[in-house]
Design a protein around this motif. Structure first.
Motif, PDB file in Angstrom:
ATOM      1  N   ILE A 111       4.426   0.693  -2.406  1.00 22.06           N
ATOM      2  CA  ILE A 111       3.047   1.120  -2.676  1.00 22.06           C
ATOM      3  C   ILE A 111       2.094  -0.017  -2.322  1.00 22.06           C
ATOM      4  O   ILE A 111       2.192  -1.118  -2.872  1.00 22.06           O
ATOM      5  CB  ILE A 111       2.870   1.532  -4.156  1.00 22.06           C
ATOM      6  CG1 ILE A 111       3.786   2.718  -4.472  1.00 22.06           C
ATOM      7  CG2 ILE A 111       1.415   1.870  -4.449  1.00 22.06           C
ATOM      8  CD1 ILE A 111       3.858   3.061  -5.956  1.00 22.06           C
ATOM      9  N   ALA A 112       1.169   0.244  -1.399  1.00 17.36           N
ATOM     10  CA  ALA A 112       0.170  -0.741  -0.994  1.00 17.36           C
ATOM     11  C   ALA A 112      -0.756  -1.048  -2.165  1.00 17.36           C
ATOM     12  O   ALA A 112      -1.309  -0.130  -2.778  1.00 17.36           O
ATOM     13  CB  ALA A 112      -0.626  -0.217   0.194  1.00 17.36           C
ATOM     14  N   PRO A 125       2.166  -5.152   0.646  1.00 19.34           N
ATOM     15  CA  PRO A 125       1.734  -4.486   1.884  1.00 19.34           C
ATOM     16  C   PRO A 125       2.134  -3.017   1.963  1.00 19.34           C
ATOM     17  O   PRO A 125       1.779  -2.336   2.919  1.00 19.34           O
ATOM     18  CB  PRO A 125       2.425  -5.298   2.981  1.00 19.34           C
ATOM     19  CG  PRO A 125       3.588  -5.927   2.324  1.00 19.34           C
ATOM     20  CD  PRO A 125       3.218  -6.137   0.880  1.00 19.34           C
ATOM     21  N   GLY A 126       2.864  -2.516   0.953  1.00 26.90           N
ATOM     22  CA  GLY A 126       3.369  -1.146   1.008  1.00 26.90           C
ATOM     23  C   GLY A 126       4.664  -1.125   1.804  1.00 26.90           C
ATOM     24  O   GLY A 126       5.325  -2.147   1.958  1.00 26.90           O
ATOM     25  N   SER A 127       5.030   0.017   2.310  1.00 27.56           N
ATOM     26  CA  SER A 127       6.234   0.139   3.136  1.00 27.56           C
ATOM     27  C   SER A 127       5.836   0.624   4.524  1.00 27.56           C
ATOM     28  O   SER A 127       5.081   1.581   4.656  1.00 27.56           O
ATOM     29  CB  SER A 127       7.226   1.129   2.519  1.00 27.56           C
ATOM     30  OG  SER A 127       8.302   1.357   3.408  1.00 27.56           O
ATOM     31  N   ILE A 128       6.385  -0.029   5.525  1.00 29.08           N
ATOM     32  CA  ILE A 128       6.098   0.358   6.911  1.00 29.08           C
ATOM     33  C   ILE A 128       6.983   1.520   7.354  1.00 29.08           C
ATOM     34  O   ILE A 128       6.790   2.080   8.433  1.00 29.08           O
ATOM     35  CB  ILE A 128       6.218  -0.857   7.866  1.00 29.08           C
ATOM     36  CG1 ILE A 128       5.532  -0.586   9.202  1.00 29.08           C
ATOM     37  CG2 ILE A 128       7.671  -1.279   8.043  1.00 29.08           C
ATOM     38  CD1 ILE A 128       4.049  -0.348   9.135  1.00 29.08           C
ATOM     39  N   SER A 129       7.941   1.949   6.502  1.00 29.73           N
ATOM     40  CA  SER A 129       8.815   3.050   6.921  1.00 29.73           C
ATOM     41  C   SER A 129       8.994   4.151   5.884  1.00 29.73           C
ATOM     42  O   SER A 129       9.237   5.293   6.257  1.00 29.73           O
ATOM     43  CB  SER A 129      10.198   2.517   7.329  1.00 29.73           C
ATOM     44  OG  SER A 129      10.866   1.993   6.217  1.00 29.73           O
ATOM     45  N   THR A 134       0.594   7.794  -4.186  1.00 32.36           N
ATOM     46  CA  THR A 134      -0.364   8.850  -3.816  1.00 32.36           C
ATOM     47  C   THR A 134      -0.798   8.777  -2.358  1.00 32.36           C
ATOM     48  O   THR A 134      -1.121   9.782  -1.757  1.00 32.36           O
ATOM     49  CB  THR A 134      -1.609   8.793  -4.715  1.00 32.36           C
ATOM     50  OG1 THR A 134      -2.176   7.476  -4.631  1.00 32.36           O
ATOM     51  CG2 THR A 134      -1.265   9.104  -6.165  1.00 32.36           C
ATOM     52  N   LEU A 135      -0.798   7.590  -1.762  1.00 32.99           N
ATOM     53  CA  LEU A 135      -1.264   7.434  -0.378  1.00 32.99           C
ATOM     54  C   LEU A 135      -0.292   8.051   0.632  1.00 32.99           C
ATOM     55  O   LEU A 135      -0.711   8.741   1.554  1.00 32.99           O
ATOM     56  CB  LEU A 135      -1.482   5.953  -0.053  1.00 32.99           C
ATOM     57  CG  LEU A 135      -1.982   5.647   1.353  1.00 32.99           C
ATOM     58  CD1 LEU A 135      -3.349   6.268   1.599  1.00 32.99           C
ATOM     59  CD2 LEU A 135      -2.026   4.149   1.574  1.00 32.99           C
ATOM     60  N   THR A 139       2.322   1.505   5.753  1.00 38.84           N
ATOM     61  CA  THR A 139       1.297   0.469   5.832  1.00 38.84           C
ATOM     62  C   THR A 139       1.873  -0.942   5.989  1.00 38.84           C
ATOM     63  O   THR A 139       3.015  -1.208   5.642  1.00 38.84           O
ATOM     64  CB  THR A 139       0.408   0.461   4.567  1.00 38.84           C
ATOM     65  OG1 THR A 139       1.231   0.310   3.417  1.00 38.84           O
ATOM     66  CG2 THR A 139      -0.428   1.731   4.455  1.00 38.84           C
ATOM     67  N   TYR A 140       1.012  -1.807   6.502  1.00 36.00           N
ATOM     68  CA  TYR A 140       1.170  -3.254   6.489  1.00 36.00           C
ATOM     69  C   TYR A 140      -0.228  -3.808   6.257  1.00 36.00           C
ATOM     70  O   TYR A 140      -1.208  -3.042   6.231  1.00 36.00           O
ATOM     71  CB  TYR A 140       1.779  -3.777   7.805  1.00 36.00           C
ATOM     72  CG  TYR A 140       0.943  -3.571   9.045  1.00 36.00           C
ATOM     73  CD1 TYR A 140       0.096  -4.573   9.520  1.00 36.00           C
ATOM     74  CD2 TYR A 140       1.011  -2.381   9.759  1.00 36.00           C
ATOM     75  CE1 TYR A 140      -0.660  -4.378  10.678  1.00 36.00           C
ATOM     76  CE2 TYR A 140       0.260  -2.183  10.910  1.00 36.00           C
ATOM     77  CZ  TYR A 140      -0.570  -3.189  11.362  1.00 36.00           C
ATOM     78  OH  TYR A 140      -1.317  -3.009  12.501  1.00 36.00           O
ATOM     79  N   CYS A 141      -0.358  -5.109   6.041  1.00 35.82           N
ATOM     80  CA  CYS A 141      -1.696  -5.646   5.822  1.00 35.82           C
ATOM     81  C   CYS A 141      -1.885  -6.978   6.519  1.00 35.82           C
ATOM     82  O   CYS A 141      -0.921  -7.661   6.873  1.00 35.82           O
ATOM     83  CB  CYS A 141      -2.011  -5.772   4.332  1.00 35.82           C
ATOM     84  SG  CYS A 141      -1.098  -7.049   3.456  1.00 35.82           S
ATOM     85  N   ILE A 142      -3.138  -7.304   6.705  1.00 36.27           N
ATOM     86  CA  ILE A 142      -3.528  -8.618   7.209  1.00 36.27           C
ATOM     87  C   ILE A 142      -4.496  -9.210   6.194  1.00 36.27           C
ATOM     88  O   ILE A 142      -5.479  -8.573   5.805  1.00 36.27           O
ATOM     89  CB  ILE A 142      -4.177  -8.539   8.598  1.00 36.27           C
ATOM     90  CG1 ILE A 142      -3.151  -8.030   9.615  1.00 36.27           C
ATOM     91  CG2 ILE A 142      -4.727  -9.907   9.017  1.00 36.27           C
ATOM     92  CD1 ILE A 142      -3.681  -7.847  11.019  1.00 36.27           C
TER      93      ILE A 142
END
Length: 172
Positions: A111-112, A125-129, A134-135, A139-142
């Protein structure tokens, strides 16, 4: 200004990690992976990204945590499963205080989320896969750091900004 790309819980999706490395190779200062890559510690991607061991990683050559300096900020990277992050960040906060870090990256929940407690910034950063919550967006983040602020910008797996998740924090 320092930029850190954080990704987590890729669960075997090596292609997206390679894509991130190629896309951002000259744009960010640090690449961190918060665990559950399910890749070997000898994978070439770890020459570009720094990673930690998650609960689904079985290559015991990986470390449980990774620390580095980003400008004047001390940074800690963990997966989070050993800190019970599904229930709260209290365990992470204790470790961050003991380690004297001001920025913590973690994964595990898929969860981001970005939040600050007592001057310490906690970023998932959440999960990229395999997103959860709820989203339900990969995701990933910078994180963009300067002396006084940290801006956390999330992106989906198509590299489009997830505008509702953008946050800015004052850094001590």
């Amino acid at each position: 200004m320092i930029k850190i790309l954080a990704v987590s819980d890729s669960h075997g999706n090596k292609d997206i990690l390679n894509e991130l490395a190629l896309r951002y190779s000259n744009q960010v200062d640090h690449f961190v992976h918060c665990g559950d890559s399910e890749l070997s510690s000898s994978d070439l991607i770890w020459g570009i990204m720094s990673t930690v061991m998650g609960n689904c990683d079985y290559d015991y050559q990986m470390n449980d945590e990774y620390r580095f300096q980003a400008g004047s900020k001390n940074v800690l990277v963990v997966h989070g499963h050993q800190h019970s992050v599904r229930s709260s960040i209290a365990g992470l906060k204790r470790e961050a205080e003991q380690a004297n870090v001001s920025l913590v990256f973690y994964g595990h929940t898929h969860i981001a989320k970005a939040e600050q407690e007592e001057g310490i910034l906690f970023i998932n950063p959440g999960s990229i896969s395999q997103p959860r919550g709820t989203l339900m967006e990969k995701t990933y983040c910078i994180v963009t750091l300067d002396d006084q602020t940290a801006t956390v910008t999330y992106y989906n797996d198509h590299h489009q900004e997830v505008v509702d998740l953008r946050k800015q924090f004052q850094m001590l």
